[in-house]
Design an enzyme around this catalytic site. Structure first.
Site, PDB file in Angstrom:
ATOM      1  N   HIS A  83      -7.986   1.153   1.522  1.00  0.00           N
ATOM      2  CA  HIS A  83      -7.871   0.941   2.975  1.00  0.00           C
ATOM      3  C   HIS A  83      -8.710   1.963   3.757  1.00  0.00           C
ATOM      4  CE1 HIS A  83      -5.044  -0.908   6.185  1.00  0.00           C
ATOM      5  NE2 HIS A  83      -6.230  -0.613   6.706  1.00  0.00           N
ATOM      6  N   GLU A 110       0.850  -1.190   0.000  1.00  0.00           N
ATOM      7  CA  GLU A 110       0.000   0.000   0.000  1.00  0.00           C
ATOM      8  C   GLU A 110       0.881   1.233   0.000  1.00  0.00           C
ATOM      9  OE1 GLU A 110      -2.907  -0.241   3.160  1.00  0.00           O
ATOM     10  OE2 GLU A 110      -3.659  -2.153   2.447  1.00  0.00           O
TER      11      GLU A 110
HETATM   12  N1  LIG Z   1      -9.730  -2.241   6.652  1.00  0.00           N
HETATM   13  C1  LIG Z   1      -9.497  -1.498   7.712  1.00  0.00           C
HETATM   14  O1  LIG Z   1      -9.412  -0.297   7.641  1.00  0.00           O
HETATM   15  C2  LIG Z   1      -9.357  -2.175   9.050  1.00  0.00           C
HETATM   16  C3  LIG Z   1      -9.808  -1.474  10.195  1.00  0.00           C
HETATM   17  C4  LIG Z   1      -9.733  -2.098  11.424  1.00  0.00           C
HETATM   18  C5  LIG Z   1      -9.167  -3.382  11.514  1.00  0.00           C
HETATM   19  N2  LIG Z   1      -8.709  -4.005  10.387  1.00  0.00           N
HETATM   20  C6  LIG Z   1      -8.108  -5.340  10.506  1.00  0.00           C
HETATM   21  O2  LIG Z   1      -9.120  -6.293  10.774  1.00  0.00           O
HETATM   22  C7  LIG Z   1      -8.548  -7.386  11.465  1.00  0.00           C
HETATM   23  C8  LIG Z   1      -9.484  -7.883  12.537  1.00  0.00           C
HETATM   24  O3  LIG Z   1      -9.731  -6.853  13.476  1.00  0.00           O
HETATM   25  P1  LIG Z   1     -10.510  -7.152  14.840  1.00  0.00           P
HETATM   26  O4  LIG Z   1     -10.736  -5.855  15.492  1.00  0.00           O
HETATM   27  O5  LIG Z   1     -11.669  -8.058  14.605  1.00  0.00           O
HETATM   28  O6  LIG Z   1      -9.364  -7.946  15.620  1.00  0.00           O
HETATM   29  P2  LIG Z   1      -9.565  -8.979  16.812  1.00  0.00           P
HETATM   30  O7  LIG Z   1      -8.229  -9.123  17.450  1.00  0.00           O
HETATM   31  O8  LIG Z   1     -10.727  -8.594  17.673  1.00  0.00           O
HETATM   32  O9  LIG Z   1      -9.933 -10.344  16.066  1.00  0.00           O
HETATM   33  C9  LIG Z   1      -9.043 -11.055  15.265  1.00  0.00           C
HETATM   34  C10 LIG Z   1      -9.439 -12.519  15.333  1.00  0.00           C
HETATM   35  O10 LIG Z   1      -8.593 -13.242  14.413  1.00  0.00           O
HETATM   36  C11 LIG Z   1      -8.324 -14.500  15.024  1.00  0.00           C
HETATM   37  N3  LIG Z   1      -7.155 -15.115  14.406  1.00  0.00           N
HETATM   38  C12 LIG Z   1      -5.849 -14.859  14.627  1.00  0.00           C
HETATM   39  N4  LIG Z   1      -5.083 -15.652  13.854  1.00  0.00           N
HETATM   40  C13 LIG Z   1      -5.929 -16.432  13.144  1.00  0.00           C
HETATM   41  C14 LIG Z   1      -5.744 -17.454  12.177  1.00  0.00           C
HETATM   42  N5  LIG Z   1      -4.514 -17.820  11.779  1.00  0.00           N
HETATM   43  N6  LIG Z   1      -6.823 -18.048  11.641  1.00  0.00           N
HETATM   44  C15 LIG Z   1      -8.082 -17.672  12.012  1.00  0.00           C
HETATM   45  N7  LIG Z   1      -8.317 -16.709  12.931  1.00  0.00           N
HETATM   46  C16 LIG Z   1      -7.257 -16.099  13.490  1.00  0.00           C
HETATM   47  C17 LIG Z   1      -8.128 -14.187  16.499  1.00  0.00           C
HETATM   48  O11 LIG Z   1      -8.306 -15.348  17.302  1.00  0.00           O
HETATM   49  C18 LIG Z   1      -9.228 -13.151  16.726  1.00  0.00           C
HETATM   50  O12 LIG Z   1     -10.434 -13.760  17.168  1.00  0.00           O
HETATM   51  C19 LIG Z   1      -7.189  -6.889  11.981  1.00  0.00           C
HETATM   52  O13 LIG Z   1      -6.169  -7.443  11.204  1.00  0.00           O
HETATM   53  C20 LIG Z   1      -7.204  -5.438  11.712  1.00  0.00           C
HETATM   54  O14 LIG Z   1      -5.934  -4.929  11.439  1.00  0.00           O
HETATM   55  C21 LIG Z   1      -8.806  -3.436   9.161  1.00  0.00           C
END
Ligand SMILES: NC(=O)c1ccc[n+]([C@@H]2O[C@H](COP(=O)([O-])OP(=O)(O)OC[C@H]3O[C@@H](n4cnc5c(N)ncnc54)[C@H](O)[C@@H]3O)[C@@H](O)[C@H]2O)c1
Length: 298
Positions: free
Chosen positions: A273, A255
């Protein structure tokens, strides 16, 4: 206590921190070179995703006690390194969940009805009523990989829309109304697969040619988590072969992502993003950053 705000932040949050006695300098377009020279004068820093906080920068900041990331992912910060040096690293885990979940749901409906293509057709002055037969998402199976804060918000909304939800997450307890599955089971059954897990050594390229091979024909892929979880070359091949009917991407391995071959395909939609880029999420992020810093110093 002196705080440096390195990326854009809600002005109400800055005002509140100042009212609570914190000295807050806003340099929201600071360059990495400038940061290298000024960070030594600060006890705390606030970053979003633009400013990267890597080990060499941390070494230049002997007075730093706290880093607050406005947002969820800590992949832009060498958090373990900072913690090992006694620096507290905080984020705002809940503030953007609803916004990201709404984007993922919106993308599923856009893909199901080819709204990006119908719009382009209308703008070209056409009336192609017979060309665009879509699908309902109700009654379809949604596979959610990662059932954390965002995954749960997606699940709630998908159930309300009449979808069946299947979840793969080896590290979390899924709510009881969601069917747990192995990754292979999810890949084999889902009509839509959406990713809501962090990018880790384990998840990097977890969806490559082999995983696409296990999917149902006509599956649609949504990635609003992190680029690199879905292998972009393998996704391109699966779209060209018709195995994957559509993909929606908010995040990319590199990105900014400009001129990527995926966007030469009609069945790909995307955004730069912007999962958390809503007025509501920005307000909540600002408020949570201010709360955390005020708590930290009182
Ligand atoms: N697009 C965007 O602008 C944006 C904004 C916010 C968050 N995100 C991304 O979204 C993702 C999720 O955010 P969240 O707040 O739900 O996080 P979170 O920590 O609440 O949840 C993440 C989940 O992924 C699970 N996990 C970890 N490794 C795994 C694997 N190998 N296989 C399956 N599951 C697995 C964890 O157990 C957890 O339940 C993060 O990577 C975050 O960076 C993106």
């Amino acid at each position: 206590m002196k705080i440096l705000v390195c990326d854009p932040m809600e002005s109400s949050a800055i005002k509140r921190m100042r009212a609570e006695g914190l000295t807050v300098d806003v340099r929201d377009d600071i360059t990495p070179e400038e940061l290298n020279t000024v960070l030594k004068d600060y006890d705390g820093m606030v970053v979003r995703s633009r400013t990267k906080v890597r080990a060499p920068l941390i070494d230049l900041a002997p007075n730093l006690k706290v880093i607050v990331r406005g947002g969820v992912g800590l992949d832009t910060i060498d958090a373990e390194y900072a913690r090992a040096k006694g620096i507290t690293v905080l984020n705002t885990p809940l503030s953007s969940s609803a916004s990201v979940a709404e984007l993922a749901i919106g993308y599923m409906i856009t893909l199901a009805r080819s709204s990006h293509l119908t719009t382009a057709s209308m703008k070209a002055g056409k009336w192609e009523k017979k060309k665009f037969e879509g699908d309902e998402i109700g009654g379809k199976i949604l596979g959610i990989v990662g059932i954390g804060n965002i995954g749960k918000e997606v699940a709630k909304r998908a159930l309300a829309l009449g979808m069946e939800v299947m979840v793969y997450d080896p590290y979390a307890t899924a709510p009881q109304n969601l069917k747990r599955a192995s990754l292979d089971e999810l890949l084999a059954n889902a009509d839509y697969i959406t990713f809501h897990l962090p990018l880790t050594d384990e998840s990097r390229n977890m969806i490559g040619a082999e995983a696409f091979g296990k999917m149902k024909g006509g599956v649609r892929i949504i990635n609003c988590a992190r680029g690199g979880i879905v292998d972009e070359d393998a996704l391109y091949d699966a779209l060209v072969s018709g195995k994957v009917a559509g993909a929606a991407l908010d995040v990319f391995a590199q990105e900014p992502c400009q001129g990527h071959k995926l966007f030469s395909l009609d069945q790909v939609i995307g955004s730069p993003h912007i999962g958390a880029a809503t007025r509501e999420a920005q307000k909540r992020i600002g408020a949570e950053v201010a709360d955390k810093l005020i708590d930290f110093y009182h």
